[in-house]
Scaffold this motif. Structure first.
Motif, short mmCIF file in Angstrom:
data_model
loop_
_atom_site.label_atom_id
_atom_site.label_comp_id
_atom_site.label_asym_id
_atom_site.label_seq_id
_atom_site.Cartn_x
_atom_site.Cartn_y
_atom_site.Cartn_z
N ALA A 1 0.10 -1.19 0.27
CA ALA A 1 0.10 -0.10 0.51
C ALA A 1 1.08 1.31 -0.18
O ALA A 1 2.14 1.41 0.71
CB ALA A 1 -0.74 0.01 1.37
N LYS A 2 0.59 2.73 -0.81
CA LYS A 2 1.08 3.21 -0.35
C LYS A 2 0.46 4.45 -0.24
O LYS A 2 -0.73 4.22 -0.22
CB LYS A 2 1.53 3.90 -2.64
N ASP A 3 0.62 5.86 0.07
CA ASP A 3 0.79 6.75 0.29
C ASP A 3 -0.62 7.52 -0.06
O ASP A 3 -0.65 6.98 -1.76
CB ASP A 3 1.10 8.26 1.33
N GLY A 4 -2.02 7.53 0.19
CA GLY A 4 -3.02 8.34 -0.23
C GLY A 4 -3.98 7.29 -1.62
O GLY A 4 -4.57 7.40 -2.33
N GLU A 5 -3.45 6.20 -0.71
CA GLU A 5 -4.89 4.17 -1.64
C GLU A 5 -4.83 3.66 -0.71
O GLU A 5 -4.61 4.00 0.60
CB GLU A 5 -4.07 3.64 -2.68
N ILE A 6 -6.58 3.22 -0.71
CA ILE A 6 -6.45 2.02 0.33
C ILE A 6 -6.23 0.73 0.18
O ILE A 6 -7.71 0.22 -0.95
CB ILE A 6 -8.34 2.48 0.86
N LEU A 7 -5.26 0.29 0.47
CA LEU A 7 -4.92 -1.01 0.17
C LEU A 7 -5.08 -2.28 0.54
O LEU A 7 -3.85 -2.10 2.00
CB LEU A 7 -3.91 -1.15 -0.87
N LEU A 8 -5.73 -3.35 1.37
CA LEU A 8 -6.45 -4.26 2.08
C LEU A 8 -5.66 -5.15 2.11
O LEU A 8 -5.99 -6.00 0.60
CB LEU A 8 -6.91 -3.83 2.88
N ALA A 9 -5.02 -6.06 2.86
CA ALA A 9 -4.77 -7.44 2.84
C ALA A 9 -5.88 -7.86 3.74
O ALA A 9 -6.25 -7.63 4.62
CB ALA A 9 -3.22 -7.81 3.40
N VAL A 10 -6.49 -9.09 3.48
CA VAL A 10 -7.69 -9.59 3.99
C VAL A 10 -7.32 -11.74 4.28
O VAL A 10 -6.73 -12.01 2.85
CB VAL A 10 -8.87 -9.77 3.70
N THR A 11 -6.97 -11.71 4.76
CA THR A 11 -7.47 -13.40 5.41
C THR A 11 -8.24 -13.58 5.73
O THR A 11 -8.88 -13.40 7.30
CB THR A 11 -6.11 -13.65 6.16
N LEU A 12 -8.80 -14.83 5.73
CA LEU A 12 -10.17 -15.42 6.16
C LEU A 12 -9.66 -16.73 6.95
O LEU A 12 -9.34 -17.74 5.54
CB LEU A 12 -11.67 -15.91 5.36
N HIS A 13 -9.74 -17.57 8.01
CA HIS A 13 -9.45 -18.76 8.52
C HIS A 13 -11.02 -19.26 8.80
O HIS A 13 -12.03 -18.99 9.11
CB HIS A 13 -8.99 -18.40 9.60
N VAL A 14 -10.75 -20.53 9.06
CA VAL A 14 -11.90 -21.12 9.19
C VAL A 14 -10.99 -22.41 10.28
O VAL A 14 -9.93 -23.18 10.12
CB VAL A 14 -12.50 -22.09 7.56
N GLN A 15 -12.73 -22.83 10.21
CA GLN A 15 -11.84 -24.10 11.65
C GLN A 15 -12.45 -25.51 11.19
O GLN A 15 -13.24 -25.95 11.12
CB GLN A 15 -12.61 -23.85 13.67
N ARG A 16 -11.02 -26.50 11.44
CA ARG A 16 -11.30 -27.69 11.02
C ARG A 16 -10.53 -28.29 12.57
O ARG A 16 -11.52 -27.89 13.55
CB ARG A 16 -10.87 -28.38 9.97
N GLU A 17 -10.36 -29.82 12.49
CA GLU A 17 -8.96 -30.25 13.36
C GLU A 17 -8.04 -28.43 13.80
O GLU A 17 -7.94 -28.68 15.22
CB GLU A 17 -8.26 -31.26 13.20
N THR A 18 -7.80 -27.91 13.52
CA THR A 18 -7.28 -26.72 13.97
C THR A 18 -7.88 -25.39 12.84
O THR A 18 -7.84 -25.65 11.75
CB THR A 18 -5.59 -26.86 13.17
N LEU A 19 -7.27 -24.29 13.63
CA LEU A 19 -7.97 -23.44 12.67
C LEU A 19 -6.70 -23.18 11.49
O LEU A 19 -5.79 -22.82 10.92
CB LEU A 19 -7.50 -21.72 13.60
N LEU A 20 -7.88 -23.61 9.84
CA LEU A 20 -6.80 -23.03 8.77
C LEU A 20 -6.88 -21.51 8.29
O LEU A 20 -8.27 -21.22 8.13
CB LEU A 20 -7.34 -24.14 7.98
N LYS A 21 -6.07 -21.40 7.38
CA LYS A 21 -6.13 -20.10 6.05
C LYS A 21 -7.00 -20.75 5.16
O LYS A 21 -6.60 -22.12 4.43
CB LYS A 21 -4.55 -20.04 6.33
N ALA A 22 -8.08 -19.96 5.48
CA ALA A 22 -8.41 -21.04 3.73
C ALA A 22 -8.48 -19.60 2.67
O ALA A 22 -9.56 -20.22 1.71
CB ALA A 22 -10.34 -20.87 4.60
N VAL A 23 -8.91 -18.55 3.10
CA VAL A 23 -9.03 -17.19 1.23
C VAL A 23 -7.60 -16.19 1.74
O VAL A 23 -7.51 -15.78 3.11
CB VAL A 23 -10.22 -17.23 1.61
#
Length: 322
Positions: free
Chosen positions: A98-120
């Motif tokens: 992300a640079k100054d003057g922009e809204i650039l976001l990183a999104v991570t979705l987790h889901v619970q299986r046997e452990t908490l997994l990074k899903a998206v």
């Protein structure tokens, strides 16, 4: 960085936020699995929650300053499938690029299986589009000015060029697909694909991307229902991206083109979606996107596994109608 929006509101986009959300029931189209479109809706809701917690409330900034909160680029990878009863645990933070003057976001979705997994994982760009309608709004404060634009636009990740076509042709869809491994159709933009009164929004493009896949395979004799009935196959999507290049308006005719670009080791294929409107006698490129599809066989009501393409599917992807 904390920015002052008014005497009573501050804007803090740098602090990460977490959020729990369930998929919408509408997205459970096949068994209990959630399709890519609704996975992107989860990402969108996580982003909106982050903005609200950061002090940027979409309704408030529109009603007060005439600024429309718009997602103009969304790039999402699905690592594990969501089911309808899952709870997505979302984390949102500024993207490292992300640079100054922009809204650039990183999104991570987790889901619970046997452990908490990074899903998206997803990268999302947001712009605040100044809307001249309504009147009477206060001028945007200096803190929001860096994010404000007069027209929605983003830079695509790949080179895009509008094809040269005869705008006077009887069938522009044939012009747009001539000499290409592609399918196209004309779509009149309805109001329910739009927001902030008249412009098609990102979720509208996600719907069109889903429809593009459906129309492409149906035109080549391997419709989703055909493969489901005859081979118990369903489409799966590990990656999708859509970038808004310019604005498309309610009730304009949108020309949607999906082009098969490559097949990877007989298991997945990439296709590209481009959309155009004809405005003031010119072809205007409004959005571009890419999506990766594979096919899975339904093993039972809870499980599926990826399968290689057969001769019929390979022929269809090469542009040969069964």
């Amino acid at each position: 960085m904390t920015l002052t929006v008014s005497e009573s509101v501050t804007l803090d986009l740098a602090t990460p936020t977490t959020f729990e959300i369930r998929p919408r029931y509408e997205g459970s189209n096949i068994c209990t699995w959630i399709g890519f479109k609704h996975v992107n809706y989860l990402v969108e809701e996580a982003v909106l929650n982050h903005l609200r917690r950061s002090g940027l409330l979409p309704g408030t900034v529109y009603e007060t300053y005439g600024l429309c909160t718009d997602i103009v680029d969304i790039d999402t990878r699905i690592l594990h499938a969501f089911h309808i009863d899952d709870v997505a645990v979302a984390e949102v933070k500024p993207h490292r690029k992300a640079k100054d003057g922009e809204i650039l976001l990183a999104v991570t979705l987790h889901v619970q299986r046997e452990t908490l997994l990074k899903a998206v994982t997803s990268t999302v760009r947001v712009q605040l589009r100044l809307d001249p309608r309504g009147g009477g709004e206060k001028p945007a404060p200096a803190a929001l000015a860096p994010y404000a634009v007069d027209t929605l636009h983003a830079t695509p990740a790949w080179k895009v060029e509008a094809p040269r076509v005869d705008l006077g042709a009887d069938d522009l869809t044939k012009e747009l697909t001539a000499g290409r491994n592609a399918f196209a159709w004309k779509f009149r933009i309805p109001y329910w694909y739009c927001h902030f009164t008249e412009r098609i929004q990102m979720s509208g493009y996600l719907r069109l991307m889903e429809e593009a896949k459906d129309q492409l395979v149906a035109s080549r004799g391997v419709s989703i229902k055909t493969l489901l009935d005859e081979q118990n196959w369903i489409p799966v999507v590990p990656h999708s991206r859509i970038t808004i290049l310019d604005e498309a308006r309610m009730e304009e005719d949108l020309y949607v083109v999906i082009t098969v670009e490559n097949v990877f080791k007989g298991f997945t294929y990439d296709s590209r979606m481009d959309t155009y409107v004809v405005r003031d006698g010119e072809l205007l490129h409004t959005a571009t996107g890419q999506i990766t599809h594979g096919y899975a066989v339904i093993e039972n009501r809870a499980d599926w596994s990826l399968v290689p393409f057969d001769d019929r599917m390979n022929a269809a992807l090469e542009g040969k109608q069964a």
